[in-house]
Write an enzyme that holds these catalytic residues in place. Structure first.
Site, short mmCIF file in Angstrom:
data_model
loop_
_atom_site.label_atom_id
_atom_site.label_comp_id
_atom_site.label_asym_id
_atom_site.label_seq_id
_atom_site.Cartn_x
_atom_site.Cartn_y
_atom_site.Cartn_z
N HIS A 173 0.85 -1.20 0.00
CA HIS A 173 0.00 0.00 0.00
C HIS A 173 0.88 1.25 0.00
CE1 HIS A 173 -3.97 -1.55 0.16
NE2 HIS A 173 -3.93 -2.04 1.40
N HIS A 188 -6.32 -2.33 -3.24
CA HIS A 188 -6.79 -3.71 -3.20
C HIS A 188 -7.24 -4.16 -4.59
CE1 HIS A 188 -7.49 -2.58 1.17
NE2 HIS A 188 -6.62 -3.57 1.21
N TYR A 221 -8.61 -9.39 -1.21
CA TYR A 221 -9.28 -9.80 0.02
C TYR A 221 -9.94 -11.17 -0.16
CZ TYR A 221 -8.84 -5.68 3.04
OH TYR A 221 -8.37 -4.71 3.87
#
Length: 420
Positions: A323, A329, A375
């Site tokens: 990040h 993401h 995720y």
């Protein structure tokens, strides 16, 4: 006889008579002078004797005065000694009185302390009784709740069993949980992906987060990093150095995990996470309320949090460090709807914004289900088994991992920072 001869004879006779008279007169005068001398000597002796007696009298007076002064001084010394003795006696009496008063106050204090202790004991005993009553009530309520939970059904039992297994695996210890991927130590247990751990650690965090672990920017209008100002600068040697500092809150073992995650970037990319010397822009890795990072370089010191209670895993550290390099993401990619289905009805109320698509720079690379930035299926889910992210067209495609950078993660870093 002639008249002249007679005159001469008379003269001679007169002279003969006159000489004895003169001698007598001279003797008388001598005697008189001697007498005067004797009188003077006597007077002088008398005067000297008087002076001596007078001087002796003065000396006697001075001796008497000295004796009187000595006796007076001696009297003063005796008075001083008497005064000192009286003062000492008075001081001793005062000290004794003070000691007596101190003893009385001390004894009074002991009595007060004993009374306070008795009151504290009474209150403590009362508190214990209250606690016992509360415990009994809690036990009754727990028993009732347990009975209710046992009757909820197989789905809740499965979820509870899964949670128990996860907790048991987490409690095995750092050494038992260690795994190695690309030279990096990881503390992931077998079936728990990175996103699950991150979201679990970030529950109740005070930080303003989006997508679960991205710090909302304070100096940029949106969560995106397209331009050079949010990228870390490349040096003349072609390396991109990212200075960082690890907080003293972490122990030696935890620092090893963090440093291993940072070093993994240097094995396949031009990124070098290096300990800070005096650089203005750097990352400060801290132990705060969760796992989170800013997107890209923000300027000055920027915090990257790895909470000691749930974030010290190599995969999570790499996720947050990626990040900080500028990557979002995978499931918020601008083209994600062709690769995953978002089940909005299964998302926890108030968390839907974490799935909004972003205006991302995909670098002409395909969607990567195995990305460290992807995720898991049940991120922000309302219940176990209620998936929020499902791969398409094949719903059984594995997504969410726990080990480290994928091959496409590495290629994207090299493309974004023009490493080759």
């Amino acid at each position: 006889m002639s008249p002249s001869a007679s005159l001469l004879l008379l003269l001679l006779l007169g002279l003969s008579h006159a000489l004895p008279l003169h001698e007598e007169r001279d003797k008388d005068r001598d005697r008189e002078y001697k007498g005067d001398l004797d009188d003077e000597q006597d007077d002088d002796q008398d005067d000297e004797q008087e002076d001596e007696q007078e001087n002796k009298g003065h000396l006697d007076d001075e001796q008497d005065d000295e004796q009187e002064d000595e006796q007076e001084n001696k009297g003063h010394l005796d008075d001083d000694q008497d005064d000192e003795q009286e003062d000492e006696q008075e001081d001793e009496q005062d000290d004794e009185q003070d000691d007596d008063q101190d003893d009385e106050q001390e004894n009074k204090g002991h009595l007060d302390d004993e009374q306070d202790d008795e009151q504290d004991d009474e209150q403590e005993n009362k508190g214990h009784l209250d606690d016992e009553q509360d415990d009994e009530q809690d036990d009754e309520q727990d028993d009732e709740q347990d009975d209710d939970q046992e009757n909820k059904g197989d789905q809740d039992d499965e979820q509870e069993n899964k949670g128990d297994q996860d907790d048991e695996q987490e409690n095995k210890g750092h050494l038992d949980d260690d795994k190695v991927h690309d030279g990096v130590k990881h503390r992931e247990t077998e079936h728990v992906d990175i996103s699950t751990r991150i979201l679990r650690a970030n529950k109740g965090s005070d930080e303003n987060l989006i997508e679960g672990d991205l710090v909302v920017p304070k100096h940029r209008n949106a969560i995106k990093c397209f331009y050079a100002q949010c990228l870390w600068r490349k040096g003349p040697d072609g390396l991109v150095k990212v200075p960082y500092v690890i907080s003293k809150d972490f122990n030696f073992y935890e620092k090893q995990i963090i440093q291993g995650a940072a070093n993994a970037f240097g094995r396949s990319t031009c990124i070098r996470y290096v300990p800070r010397t005096n650089e203005r822009d750097y990352i400060y890795i801290v132990n705060k309320g969760g796992c989170y990072s800013s997107l890209g370089r923000v300027g000055g010191v920027q915090e990257l949090s790895l909470n000691r209670a749930g974030c010290i895993y190599g995969g999570i550290a790499q996720h947050e460090m990626n990040h900080a390099l500028g990557f979002q993401h995978e499931q918020v990619r601008s083209d994600r709807d062709r690769y995953v289905k978002i089940s909005w009805q299964n998302i926890t109320p108030g968390s839907a914004y974490n799935f909004y698509k972003a205006n991302t720079n995909n670098l002409n690379t395909p969607y990567d289900y195995s990305s460290i930035m992807q995720y898991g299926r049940d991120a922000f889910s309302i219940a176990y088994g209620k998936y929020t992210i499902t791969p398409i067209p094949n719903p059984n495609t594995p997504i969410g991992q726990r080990m480290g950078l994928s091959s496409w993660d590495i290629k994207r870093i090299n493309l974004l920072y023009k490493c080759h």
